[in-house]
Each structure stands twice: as structure tokens, then as C-alpha cells.
Design a protein around this motif. Sequence first.
Motif, PDB file in Angstrom:
ATOM      1  N   PRO A 159      42.034  -5.666  21.846  1.00  0.00           N
ATOM      2  CA  PRO A 159      40.636  -5.041  21.461  1.00  0.00           C
ATOM      3  C   PRO A 159      39.936  -4.820  22.801  1.00  0.00           C
ATOM      4  CG  PRO A 159      40.859  -7.375  21.191  1.00  0.00           C
ATOM      5  CD  PRO A 159      42.261  -6.753  21.339  1.00  0.00           C
ATOM      6  N   ILE A 160      40.226  -5.467  23.947  1.00  0.00           N
ATOM      7  CA  ILE A 160      39.411  -5.042  25.095  1.00  0.00           C
ATOM      8  C   ILE A 160      39.539  -3.791  25.689  1.00  0.00           C
ATOM      9  CG2 ILE A 160      39.332  -5.530  27.458  1.00  0.00           C
ATOM     10  CD1 ILE A 160      39.920  -8.492  26.933  1.00  0.00           C
ATOM     11  N   TYR A 161      40.968  -3.250  25.630  1.00  0.00           N
ATOM     12  CA  TYR A 161      41.281  -2.158  25.746  1.00  0.00           C
ATOM     13  C   TYR A 161      40.993  -0.930  24.671  1.00  0.00           C
ATOM     14  CZ  TYR A 161      44.189   1.935  27.601  1.00  0.00           C
ATOM     15  OH  TYR A 161      44.544   3.281  28.341  1.00  0.00           O
ATOM     16  N   ALA A 162      40.897  -1.416  23.652  1.00  0.00           N
ATOM     17  CA  ALA A 162      40.462  -0.538  22.314  1.00  0.00           C
ATOM     18  C   ALA A 162      39.096   0.159  22.709  1.00  0.00           C
ATOM     19  CB  ALA A 162      40.670  -0.935  20.993  1.00  0.00           C
ATOM     20  N   ALA A 163      38.086  -0.905  23.137  1.00  0.00           N
ATOM     21  CA  ALA A 163      36.870  -0.873  23.308  1.00  0.00           C
ATOM     22  C   ALA A 163      36.644   0.018  24.700  1.00  0.00           C
ATOM     23  CB  ALA A 163      36.242  -2.129  23.779  1.00  0.00           C
ATOM     24  N   ASP A 164      37.548  -0.042  25.751  1.00  0.00           N
ATOM     25  CA  ASP A 164      37.319   0.632  26.849  1.00  0.00           C
ATOM     26  C   ASP A 164      37.734   2.370  26.343  1.00  0.00           C
ATOM     27  OD1 ASP A 164      37.182  -1.316  28.368  1.00  0.00           O
ATOM     28  OD2 ASP A 164      39.377  -1.480  28.757  1.00  0.00           O
ATOM     29  N   LEU A 165      38.651   2.387  25.498  1.00  0.00           N
ATOM     30  CA  LEU A 165      38.993   3.679  25.064  1.00  0.00           C
ATOM     31  C   LEU A 165      37.819   4.395  24.181  1.00  0.00           C
ATOM     32  CD1 LEU A 165      42.660   3.398  23.939  1.00  0.00           C
ATOM     33  CD2 LEU A 165      41.883   4.410  26.183  1.00  0.00           C
ATOM     34  N   TYR A 166      36.926   3.417  23.466  1.00  0.00           N
ATOM     35  CA  TYR A 166      36.145   3.936  22.515  1.00  0.00           C
ATOM     36  C   TYR A 166      34.933   4.518  23.514  1.00  0.00           C
ATOM     37  CZ  TYR A 166      31.907   3.736  19.503  1.00  0.00           C
ATOM     38  OH  TYR A 166      30.750   4.177  19.100  1.00  0.00           O
ATOM     39  N   ASN A 167      34.599   3.534  24.556  1.00  0.00           N
ATOM     40  CA  ASN A 167      33.319   3.876  25.346  1.00  0.00           C
ATOM     41  C   ASN A 167      33.778   5.157  26.127  1.00  0.00           C
ATOM     42  OD1 ASN A 167      31.707   1.693  24.538  1.00  0.00           O
ATOM     43  ND2 ASN A 167      32.919   0.340  25.661  1.00  0.00           N
ATOM     44  N   GLU A 168      34.953   5.512  26.511  1.00  0.00           N
ATOM     45  CA  GLU A 168      35.414   6.663  27.577  1.00  0.00           C
ATOM     46  C   GLU A 168      35.410   7.874  26.064  1.00  0.00           C
ATOM     47  OE1 GLU A 168      39.024   5.739  29.202  1.00  0.00           O
ATOM     48  OE2 GLU A 168      38.112   3.913  30.193  1.00  0.00           O
ATOM     49  N   GLY A 169      35.050   7.735  24.876  1.00  0.00           N
ATOM     50  CA  GLY A 169      34.995   8.858  24.127  1.00  0.00           C
ATOM     51  C   GLY A 169      36.292   9.152  23.729  1.00  0.00           C
ATOM     52  N   TYR A 170      37.358   8.481  23.754  1.00  0.00           N
ATOM     53  CA  TYR A 170      38.536   9.034  23.054  1.00  0.00           C
ATOM     54  C   TYR A 170      38.600   9.136  21.558  1.00  0.00           C
ATOM     55  CZ  TYR A 170      41.083   9.324  27.431  1.00  0.00           C
ATOM     56  OH  TYR A 170      41.257   9.689  28.746  1.00  0.00           O
ATOM     57  N   ALA A 208      40.695   8.284  15.520  1.00  0.00           N
ATOM     58  CA  ALA A 208      40.250   6.798  15.388  1.00  0.00           C
ATOM     59  C   ALA A 208      41.253   5.964  16.246  1.00  0.00           C
ATOM     60  CB  ALA A 208      40.659   6.123  13.960  1.00  0.00           C
ATOM     61  N   ILE A 209      40.752   4.528  16.741  1.00  0.00           N
ATOM     62  CA  ILE A 209      41.753   3.909  17.323  1.00  0.00           C
ATOM     63  C   ILE A 209      42.289   2.782  16.401  1.00  0.00           C
ATOM     64  CG2 ILE A 209      41.724   2.365  19.280  1.00  0.00           C
ATOM     65  CD1 ILE A 209      39.519   4.018  20.401  1.00  0.00           C
ATOM     66  N   VAL A 210      43.418   2.873  16.485  1.00  0.00           N
ATOM     67  CA  VAL A 210      43.737   1.539  15.593  1.00  0.00           C
ATOM     68  C   VAL A 210      44.386   0.489  16.712  1.00  0.00           C
ATOM     69  CG1 VAL A 210      45.725   0.540  14.251  1.00  0.00           C
ATOM     70  CG2 VAL A 210      44.613   2.764  13.674  1.00  0.00           C
ATOM     71  N   LEU A 220      32.346  -5.711  19.804  1.00  0.00           N
ATOM     72  CA  LEU A 220      30.674  -5.629  19.916  1.00  0.00           C
ATOM     73  C   LEU A 220      30.042  -5.881  21.296  1.00  0.00           C
ATOM     74  CD1 LEU A 220      29.897  -7.716  16.676  1.00  0.00           C
ATOM     75  CD2 LEU A 220      29.562  -5.217  16.911  1.00  0.00           C
ATOM     76  N   LYS A 221      30.780  -7.136  21.905  1.00  0.00           N
ATOM     77  CA  LYS A 221      30.322  -7.321  23.284  1.00  0.00           C
ATOM     78  C   LYS A 221      30.604  -6.325  24.243  1.00  0.00           C
ATOM     79  CE  LYS A 221      29.244 -10.839  25.949  1.00  0.00           C
ATOM     80  NZ  LYS A 221      27.856 -11.705  25.867  1.00  0.00           N
ATOM     81  N   LYS A 222      31.609  -5.483  23.915  1.00  0.00           N
ATOM     82  CA  LYS A 222      31.967  -4.297  24.560  1.00  0.00           C
ATOM     83  C   LYS A 222      31.416  -3.182  24.539  1.00  0.00           C
ATOM     84  CE  LYS A 222      35.817  -3.832  27.051  1.00  0.00           C
ATOM     85  NZ  LYS A 222      35.341  -4.140  28.185  1.00  0.00           N
ATOM     86  N   GLY A 223      30.122  -3.173  23.486  1.00  0.00           N
ATOM     87  CA  GLY A 223      29.432  -2.204  22.999  1.00  0.00           C
ATOM     88  C   GLY A 223      29.740  -1.094  22.017  1.00  0.00           C
ATOM     89  N   VAL A 224      30.759  -1.602  21.159  1.00  0.00           N
ATOM     90  CA  VAL A 224      31.239  -0.695  20.079  1.00  0.00           C
ATOM     91  C   VAL A 224      30.500  -1.102  18.890  1.00  0.00           C
ATOM     92  CG1 VAL A 224      33.154  -0.138  18.461  1.00  0.00           C
ATOM     93  CG2 VAL A 224      33.684  -0.759  20.857  1.00  0.00           C
ATOM     94  N   PRO A 225      29.452  -0.135  18.216  1.00  0.00           N
ATOM     95  CA  PRO A 225      28.574  -0.591  17.291  1.00  0.00           C
ATOM     96  C   PRO A 225      29.530  -1.097  15.944  1.00  0.00           C
ATOM     97  CG  PRO A 225      28.168   1.639  18.002  1.00  0.00           C
ATOM     98  CD  PRO A 225      29.683   1.202  18.629  1.00  0.00           C
TER      99      PRO A 225
END
Length: 216
Positions: free
Chosen positions: A55-66, A44-46, A103-108
Motif C-alpha cells: 500500500p505504501i507503493y500504491a499510494a506513491d503511484l496514486y500521488n504520481e497520477g497513475y 485503478a490501482i489494485v 490515508l497517511k500518504k494522502g489518498v482520499p
Amino acid sequence: MKLIRNLLTLLGAITFLGIMASAVLFFYAPEILHRVDNLEKADAIVVLGGQYFRPIYAADLYNEGYAPLVLVSKPVAYDEVKAIRRLGIPRKLQWEIYREILLKKGVPESNIKYFGGKNMSTIDEAEQLKKELTEHKLPTDIKKIILVTSPLHTGRAGKIFRDALPDKDFIVVGDPYEPVLKKWWTNFHTAPYIILEATKNVFYYLGGAFRSSTQN
């Protein structure tokens, strides 16, 4: 007289060492406060409350599959914000803006969870995360966590979360959108932040803690 001279020499040495230590802390404050780990995949990413770069960077990490899950801190709603909302002015709470960013950066939406509700400090966030993991309000299979915060907050945040949740493996990272300035004392925004962060570090290491439950 010899005793007095020895005491004065000792006092002078302590004063000199204090001045040298203060100079080191002054010029190298960013390096001292900035403590990050190597990125690796986690459960998980906290993302902690604060700047919206987090949250912008958290979304980046999510989208990169971390990690497949983003856990968002819900900070306390301060009285002035409540007053604005009562006037009918659509002032969103911080966690609501975090949600929109993710949501804007693609995290469901299904992959975003929230913890706390009145978090006003890093200690609140760590303790609320622990409480909700323990009470199974969050997935119980979370073992490794990427902790996202601002660069100059990484050192203290990592210490607090590792103290509060020693059974979890934390990977602490700072968002890349807030530069760590060498001549921090010349920057209107960075200078007060570093002074406050350094003070909070000292307060925490001396056993102090800011909690929403103790604030009036």
C-alpha cells in the motif's frame, strides 16, 4: 544388453538435464519469479494483501497520477487475530492498516474501495475482484489496472489475474522497497519466501488452487 545401455544412457541424459535445470532454477529463481511491466496510466490501482510495502507503493503511484482509484484487497481474518480482538486487544486487521497507510500518504478516503472480505490467496483476490466488478459493486468503467504486489510475487500474480480477468489490461509492478537479492539462499527472510513462491507457481501451473472456500 544394447537396449539396457541405451536406457541407461537416456536415464543419464535425463538426470543430467534435470540437474542442470534445477541449478538454473536455483541460481536464477529471483529473475524467473520477478515479472513486471512498464508503468503507464490506468483506471485503478489494485493492491494485494501481504506486505505493508504494497500500500505504501500504491499510494506513491496514486500521488504520481497513475490512477485515480485504489482498490484494496480484504484478506481473511484468521482465528488467532479474532481471539486477540475478543480479549479486547486492539489488533487491527490488515486492510485497516492498509487504509491508514493510504490515508497517511494522502489518498482520499473517497478514492479507496475494497473488495473481498475473506481473501486468503491470490486466486481468491482475482476471483473476488472479478465478482465485484461483474456485480457492479466496483466501478464498471475500469479497464486498465495497475497490480501492486511484492517483486517476487509479480510473475504468479500477473498470470492469475490475467487468467481470471482476460478482458482487463493488467500492468503488474513490484514495490521498490523489497530488494530482489541475487544470493537469495543466504537471506533468512528471502530464502523461505522464494521456496514457497516457487512451489506455489508449480502448483498453479499444474492446475492447483488455494481458495478460502476449500480450507478448514
